[in-house]
Design a protein around this motif. Structure first.
Motif, PDB file in Angstrom:
ATOM      1  N   SER A  74       0.810  -1.220   0.000  1.00 10.78           N
ATOM      2  CA  SER A  74       0.000   0.000   0.000  1.00 10.78           C
ATOM      3  C   SER A  74       0.846   1.273   0.000  1.00 10.78           C
ATOM      4  O   SER A  74       0.372   2.325  -0.414  1.00 10.78           O
ATOM      5  CB  SER A  74      -0.971   0.019   1.185  1.00 10.78           C
ATOM      6  OG  SER A  74      -0.286   0.207   2.400  1.00 10.78           O
ATOM      7  N   SER A  76       3.231   1.956  -1.962  1.00  9.99           N
ATOM      8  CA  SER A  76       3.588   2.335  -3.331  1.00  9.99           C
ATOM      9  C   SER A  76       2.429   2.068  -4.291  1.00  9.99           C
ATOM     10  O   SER A  76       2.638   1.855  -5.482  1.00  9.99           O
ATOM     11  CB  SER A  76       4.831   1.570  -3.780  1.00  9.99           C
ATOM     12  OG  SER A  76       4.607   0.176  -3.669  1.00  9.99           O
ATOM     13  N   SER A  77       1.211   2.078  -3.758  1.00  9.73           N
ATOM     14  CA  SER A  77       0.024   1.824  -4.575  1.00  9.73           C
ATOM     15  C   SER A  77      -1.026   2.896  -4.325  1.00  9.73           C
ATOM     16  O   SER A  77      -1.009   3.559  -3.294  1.00  9.73           O
ATOM     17  CB  SER A  77      -0.577   0.453  -4.240  1.00  9.73           C
ATOM     18  OG  SER A  77       0.342  -0.574  -4.508  1.00  9.73           O
ATOM     19  N   GLU A  78      -1.913   3.040  -5.276  1.00  7.57           N
ATOM     20  CA  GLU A  78      -3.028   3.964  -5.122  1.00  7.57           C
ATOM     21  C   GLU A  78      -4.292   3.304  -5.638  1.00  7.57           C
ATOM     22  O   GLU A  78      -4.232   2.242  -6.258  1.00  7.57           O
ATOM     23  CB  GLU A  78      -2.750   5.280  -5.861  1.00  7.57           C
ATOM     24  CG  GLU A  78      -2.504   5.149  -7.337  1.00  7.57           C
ATOM     25  CD  GLU A  78      -2.184   6.475  -8.013  1.00  7.57           C
ATOM     26  OE1 GLU A  78      -2.534   6.619  -9.189  1.00  7.57           O
ATOM     27  OE2 GLU A  78      -1.571   7.352  -7.365  1.00  7.57           O
ATOM     28  N   GLU A  79      -5.421   3.948  -5.347  1.00 10.40           N
ATOM     29  CA  GLU A  79      -6.727   3.428  -5.760  1.00 10.40           C
ATOM     30  C   GLU A  79      -6.902   1.964  -5.362  1.00 10.40           C
ATOM     31  O   GLU A  79      -7.259   1.112  -6.176  1.00 10.40           O
ATOM     32  CB  GLU A  79      -6.941   3.630  -7.263  1.00 10.40           C
ATOM     33  CG  GLU A  79      -6.930   5.102  -7.662  1.00 10.40           C
ATOM     34  CD  GLU A  79      -7.159   5.324  -9.138  1.00 10.40           C
ATOM     35  OE1 GLU A  79      -7.917   4.533  -9.760  1.00 10.40           O
ATOM     36  OE2 GLU A  79      -6.578   6.284  -9.673  1.00 10.40           O
ATOM     37  N   CYS A  90      -5.539  -2.569  -7.393  1.00 12.67           N
ATOM     38  CA  CYS A  90      -4.859  -1.308  -7.124  1.00 12.67           C
ATOM     39  C   CYS A  90      -3.978  -0.940  -8.307  1.00 12.67           C
ATOM     40  O   CYS A  90      -3.757  -1.744  -9.214  1.00 12.67           O
ATOM     41  CB  CYS A  90      -4.015  -1.391  -5.864  1.00 12.67           C
ATOM     42  SG  CYS A  90      -2.587  -2.477  -6.006  1.00 12.67           S
ATOM     43  N   ARG A  93       2.992   1.268  -8.255  1.00 10.56           N
ATOM     44  CA  ARG A  93       4.059   2.041  -8.904  1.00 10.56           C
ATOM     45  C   ARG A  93       5.318   1.200  -9.088  1.00 10.56           C
ATOM     46  O   ARG A  93       5.747   0.487  -8.185  1.00 10.56           O
ATOM     47  CB  ARG A  93       4.371   3.278  -8.056  1.00 10.56           C
ATOM     48  CG  ARG A  93       5.343   4.249  -8.690  1.00 10.56           C
ATOM     49  CD  ARG A  93       5.541   5.516  -7.869  1.00 10.56           C
ATOM     50  NE  ARG A  93       5.982   5.209  -6.512  1.00 10.56           N
ATOM     51  CZ  ARG A  93       5.297   5.508  -5.402  1.00 10.56           C
ATOM     52  NH1 ARG A  93       4.150   6.133  -5.463  1.00 10.56           N
ATOM     53  NH2 ARG A  93       5.790   5.191  -4.225  1.00 10.56           N
TER      54      ARG A  93
END
Length: 120
Positions: A74, A76-79, A90, A93
């Motif tokens: 989480s 390095s991740s979004e949505e 998700c 990145r």
């Protein structure tokens, strides 16, 4: 965005007589808040117990792909969303800063052990 789907196979399926049940089929009110998976999980007596599990302890980001046996996806991740009660999706990145759409089936390695969410 390039969509990537985890194809990691664990060999773990629902144990009909065993200790572990598919968490999504034996729980209700399943939700995700950041990396925290929460659910009301059915126990052996048929009652429900509220349980939660931090997925950052078990899922990582490897060059824009979310993978089991990693940590802190989480960060390095979004949505980050939960679909169909068991699919984590998700945008992760990679080292170049590009985001990749990913999904992973939580039922592969998350189980319900007598009303408690557990990593298998």
């Amino acid at each position: 965005y390039k969509r990537q789907v985890s194809t990691q196979s664990t060999g773990y399926q629902r144990r009909v007589r065993g200790k572990t049940m598919s968490f999504s089929r034996s729980s209700n009110n399943i939700r995700l808040n950041g990396s925290i998976l929460s659910a009301s999980c059915r126990n052996k007596k048929g009652g429900y117990h509220e349980s939660c599990l931090d997925l950052d302890e078990y899922i990582g980001n490897k060059q824009g792909r979310i993978v089991w046996a990693g940590r802190n996806f989480s960060r390095s991740s979004e949505e980050i969303v939960l679909k169909f009660d068991h699919m984590l999706e998700c945008k992760a990145r990679d080292s170049n800063g590009k985001f990749h759409l990913n999904s992973i089936d939580l039922d592969e390695r998350i189980g319900n052990v007598d009303g408690v969410l557990k990593y298998k």
